[in-house]
Motif scaffolding. Structure first.
Motif: not given
Length: 260
Positions: A113-119, A179-193
């Protein structure tokens, strides 16, 4: 693989995530648009993953008998005999070395559902060694220092190159991303985690797209990520998201199952 109504599977891995605030048109797993032709000699770690002869995802050689791919590519596969890995060829239709699949190990904490640990780890029945243009890539082990100088990477794949026609590429494509910083990516994808197992990158003219799933994100000749998900538009409006190889949950999974 689950294919949403309204989307056609062109021998590619197309998985839709219905996250809060985003429609199916906004977010799609899988997905190099705007890239350039590549030569397999420069990317010998690159593999094409087929099921029943149809190409649908990519994979990456990391050892004599092991490759990595995205978990969502193989999560629903019940018969491993239908899977095969193809290496050593720049083109999908070219003469390639075929490797049978012996075992598939999906990360125990992968969440569809979230693609967390998608490997997932693919163990082959023969060996990758001794074949022309087939060779492992070294894994990145540590978090890179995000200084003022950008970390430049590339991603390769045979996926969709034209989102209007859903045309896939016969020739291996490579796109340049940073590469994009994690914080930047989170802001740009919000509300997707964006979880700790993910890393983000964006190109000036290139983006990953459907069919590129399981392929590599390579920076400084090291494997930093595996293509996981991103915008279905494949137009760089949002960063592409990769499984982070050097995340603790990912690296420990690989090491404990392969000694790599």
């Amino acid at each position: 693989m689950h294919v949403s109504d309204g989307f056609i599977r062109f021998s590619v891995c197309v998985v839709l995530l219905f996250a809060a605030g985003f429609s199916a048109q906004e977010q799609m797993s899988g997905r190099i648009v705007g890239g350039r032709n590549a030569d397999i000699k420069d990317h010998p770690h690159m593999l094409l993953l087929r099921q029943d002869g149809y190409a649908f995802c990519s994979a990456v050689v990391i050892g004599i008998k092991y490759a990595l791919t995205a978990a969502h590519c193989v999560y629903s596969v019940s018969d491993l005999k239908t899977l095969s890995l193809h290496g050593g060829s720049t083109t999908q239709m070219g003469t390639s070395v075929v490797f049978g699949v012996e075992r598939v190990l999906i990360h125990p904490k992968y969440f569809e559902s979230t693609n967390d640990n998608d490997i997932a780890i693919i163990e082959i029945s023969n060996e990758f060694s001794g074949h022309e243009n087939v060779a492992p890539i070294t894994l990145q082990d540590t978090e890179p220092y995000m200084s003022s100088s950008p970390v430049i990477c590339n991603s390769t794949g045979w996926g969709i190159v034209n989102t209007r026609t859903n045309a896939v590429s016969n020739t291996l494509q490579v796109g340049t991303l940073r590469l994009i910083a994690q914080k930047t990516c989170r802001l740009q994808w919000h509300p997707v985690v964006i979880t700790a197992s993910m890393i983000c990158a964006r190109g000036e003219s290139a983006d990953t797209c459907a069919g590129d799933s399981g392929g590599p994100l390579v920076c400084d000749d090291l494997l930093y990520g595996i293509v996981s998900w991103g915008s279905s538009r494949c137009d760089k409006t949002k960063p592409a998201v990769f499984t982070k190889i050097f995340a603790n949950s990912i690296r420990s999974f690989i090491r404990s199952n392969t000694d790599i």
